[in-house]
Enzyme design. Structure first.
Site, PDB file in Angstrom:
ATOM      1  N   TYR A 168      24.701   3.638 -10.206  1.00  0.00           N
ATOM      2  CA  TYR A 168      25.317   4.816  -9.595  1.00  0.00           C
ATOM      3  C   TYR A 168      26.638   4.408  -8.966  1.00  0.00           C
ATOM      4  O   TYR A 168      26.709   3.401  -8.256  1.00  0.00           O
ATOM      5  CB  TYR A 168      24.389   5.377  -8.510  1.00  0.00           C
ATOM      6  CG  TYR A 168      24.916   6.617  -7.817  1.00  0.00           C
ATOM      7  CD1 TYR A 168      25.094   7.800  -8.534  1.00  0.00           C
ATOM      8  CD2 TYR A 168      25.218   6.611  -6.457  1.00  0.00           C
ATOM      9  CE1 TYR A 168      25.560   8.948  -7.893  1.00  0.00           C
ATOM     10  CE2 TYR A 168      25.684   7.747  -5.817  1.00  0.00           C
ATOM     11  CZ  TYR A 168      25.856   8.917  -6.543  1.00  0.00           C
ATOM     12  OH  TYR A 168      26.317  10.045  -5.902  1.00  0.00           O
ATOM     13  N   ASP A 217      31.153  -2.689  -8.060  1.00  0.00           N
ATOM     14  CA  ASP A 217      30.879  -1.649  -7.091  1.00  0.00           C
ATOM     15  C   ASP A 217      29.967  -2.257  -6.025  1.00  0.00           C
ATOM     16  O   ASP A 217      28.756  -2.336  -6.197  1.00  0.00           O
ATOM     17  CB  ASP A 217      30.220  -0.453  -7.781  1.00  0.00           C
ATOM     18  CG  ASP A 217      29.825   0.630  -6.782  1.00  0.00           C
ATOM     19  OD1 ASP A 217      29.977   0.401  -5.573  1.00  0.00           O
ATOM     20  OD2 ASP A 217      29.345   1.699  -7.235  1.00  0.00           O
ATOM     21  N   LYS A 233      29.370   2.567   2.653  1.00  0.00           N
ATOM     22  CA  LYS A 233      28.180   2.265   3.454  1.00  0.00           C
ATOM     23  C   LYS A 233      28.470   1.334   4.645  1.00  0.00           C
ATOM     24  O   LYS A 233      29.080   1.786   5.601  1.00  0.00           O
ATOM     25  CB  LYS A 233      27.058   1.780   2.535  1.00  0.00           C
ATOM     26  CG  LYS A 233      26.758   2.858   1.483  1.00  0.00           C
ATOM     27  CD  LYS A 233      25.478   2.725   0.712  1.00  0.00           C
ATOM     28  CE  LYS A 233      25.190   4.038  -0.012  1.00  0.00           C
ATOM     29  NZ  LYS A 233      25.268   4.006  -1.447  1.00  0.00           N
TER      30      LYS A 233
HETATM   31  C1  PLP Z   1      26.065   5.043  -2.350  1.00  0.00           C
HETATM   32  C2  PLP Z   1      26.775   4.479  -3.496  1.00  0.00           C
HETATM   33  C3  PLP Z   1      27.951   5.055  -3.993  1.00  0.00           C
HETATM   34  C4  PLP Z   1      28.473   6.363  -3.498  1.00  0.00           C
HETATM   35  O1  PLP Z   1      28.865   6.316  -2.167  1.00  0.00           O
HETATM   36  P1  PLP Z   1      28.994   7.709  -1.341  1.00  0.00           P
HETATM   37  O2  PLP Z   1      29.511   7.266  -0.011  1.00  0.00           O
HETATM   38  O3  PLP Z   1      27.609   8.278  -1.312  1.00  0.00           O
HETATM   39  O4  PLP Z   1      29.929   8.575  -2.069  1.00  0.00           O
HETATM   40  C5  PLP Z   1      28.630   4.403  -4.987  1.00  0.00           C
HETATM   41  N1  PLP Z   1      28.180   3.236  -5.502  1.00  0.00           N
HETATM   42  C6  PLP Z   1      27.047   2.657  -5.059  1.00  0.00           C
HETATM   43  C7  PLP Z   1      26.612   1.356  -5.639  1.00  0.00           C
HETATM   44  C8  PLP Z   1      26.299   3.273  -4.060  1.00  0.00           C
HETATM   45  O5  PLP Z   1      25.158   2.712  -3.668  1.00  0.00           O
END
Ligand code: PLP
Length: 428
Positions: free
Chosen positions: A144, A239, A267
């Site tokens: 994601y 990411d 995060k």
């Molecule tokens: C949570 C998450 C996102 C998205 O971040 P948001 O602040 O919810 O938009 C993108 N990449 C990874 C790996 C994530 O865990």
């Protein structure tokens, strides 16, 4: 447990907010039942509107790595708020947090702050495309990267080269530029590169996958991706929205010793305020406006409250020499304890763990990619989730999520949790 007030609040919310929530997983669709409404939280605990105390293993999906209402962050935000919450002009604190982040993370010179992980990943891919002059990207099924159009592509028929949108509203035109590979399967990546020679701008990957449960990279997967990218002039994007400032000061790059070309953060970097960031060497970052032609902007980007929270969080993590070891030790203790009681109760399971990320799968085989994660027993998971909730332990309301361990948890909390798993296991 008392569920009445929670249900009443949820039905009020449903009248004015789609599904009653501002982000879908919160609605408990994966597990059934009515979501918890939180009143407040402190340290390792959530207190809901019904007066229950829950031990929290989600921690706002990662940011609260040092516990809820962590004093240095709260104090920093309160102090800043008194001086104005947003100016849309440069402030010194933006440079301070940028300097600290650049000093903690390997292989980056410059960083730009945005308001979410979604924005970070979306902007990173635009930068990769603008820098390379190529249009296609490779992502992995089950990873994601936020909800921007290019990323809402999952496994269609496994053999198809072009992704199919899995959300209405994502156009075929966008979907065709996102190629799907299988996590931990380097051949699937090679095949896509061969079939799309010279057209791939970047490969984006969660260096430890955390959005299909916790799935570690196996057999030097990250190094093999690095080698393929080098051989084919493709940018590697890690990411690290979940893993950054969680697995180590320098995130997964430091843990695995493999460096990406562009990094995405979110995060933890915001300490619980809406913050994301993306970073790279100057040569790449200077392609961004206003220096370069790749446009990216944000009215509230780098706002003082968010930067104060993020700076306080990173400062704490940077100055605490054993924090990542302490977190990993607690997580290992939990892992061993849960494994033992599930084994004692003859519950088929697989537990994955890296640092302070852990997931329990009701599946006998190793869970190494999206398909194996999806093969877990979801009915067992649902019962497990509700059993744990009734026992006062909050885990993610979905079998596809990792648990996030916070340093605010003490060993009594962990023992309480293991004991709860033992009780719940008898009902599975
Ligand atoms: C949570 C998450 C996102 C998205 O971040 P948001 O602040 O919810 O938009 C993108 N990449 C990874 C790996 C994530 O865990």
């Amino acid at each position: 447990m008392l569920y009445q007030r929670r249900s009443a609040l949820f039905s009020e919310a449903e009248k004015v907010i789609p599904g009653g929530v501002n982000s879908p997983v919160r609605a408990f669709k994966g597990v059934g039942g009515t979501p918890i409404f939180v009143k407040e939280a402190k340290g390792a605990y959530l207190y809901d509107e019904d007066g229950n105390r829950l031990i929290d293993y989600i921690n706002s999906w990662g940011p609260m790595i040092l516990g809820h209402a962590y004093k240095p962050v709260v104090d920093a935000v309160v102090e800043k708020a008194k001086k104005g919450t947003s100016f849309g002009m440069p402030t010194e604190i933006e440079t301070k947090i940028a300097q600290l982040a650049v000093s903690m993370v390997p292989n980056i010179d410059k960083i730009r702050f945005v308001n979410s992980g979604t924005e970070a990943c979306m902007s990173a891919v635009r930068l990769a495309r603008g820098y390379s002059g190529k249009e296609k990207i490779i992502k992995f099924a089950g990873c994601y990267h936020g909800h921007s159009d290019s990323f809402l592509i999952q496994a269609g028929s496994g053999a198809s080269t072009f992704g199919t949108p899995n959300s209405p509203g994502v156009t075929q035109g966008t979907a065709k530029d996102t190629l799907l590979a299988q996590y931990n399967d380097i051949e699937s990546v090679k095949n896509l590169i061969d079939a799309n020679k010279g057209e791939i701008a970047c490969i984006i990957v969660e260096p430890v996958a955390g959005n299909m449960g916790c799935i570690p990279p196996q057999n030097n997967f990250l190094q093999k991706l690095r080698d393929l990218c080098d051989a084919h002039d493709i940018l590697l994007v890690f990411d690290e929205v979940m893993t950054g400032f969680r697995l180590a000061k320098g995130g997964a790059q430091e843990l695995y010793g493999v460096y990406a070309d562009i990094l995405c953060f979110g995060k933890v970097i915001g300490g619980g305020l809406p913050v994301g960031a993306f970073a790279a060497k100057s040569e790449i970052m200077d392609h961004l406006a206003p220096v370069g032609p790749v446009y990216q902007a944000g009215t509230l980007s780098g706002n003082p409250l968010a930067m104060a929270a993020g700076l306080a969080m990173l400062t704490s993590l940077n100055s605490d020499v054993d924090i990542f070891k302490r977190l990993a030790d607690k997580t290992e203790y939990l892992h061993q304890g849960i494994h033992k009681v599930l084994l004692d109760n003859k519950i088929v399971h697989t537990i994955n763990r890296v640092g302070s990320m852990i997931s329990v799968h009701f599946h006998s085989d190793p869970v190494t990619d999206f398909d194996s994660a999806a093969n877990g027993n979801n009915e067992t998971f649902k019962k497990f989730f509700h059993g744990m909730l009734d026992a006062g332990v909050y885990i993610a309301p979905s079998a596809f999520e990792t648990w996030f361990i916070t340093d605010a948890l003490n060993y009594e909390d962990l023992d309480f949790t293991i004991n709860a798993v033992n009780q719940v296991a008898k009902t599975l």
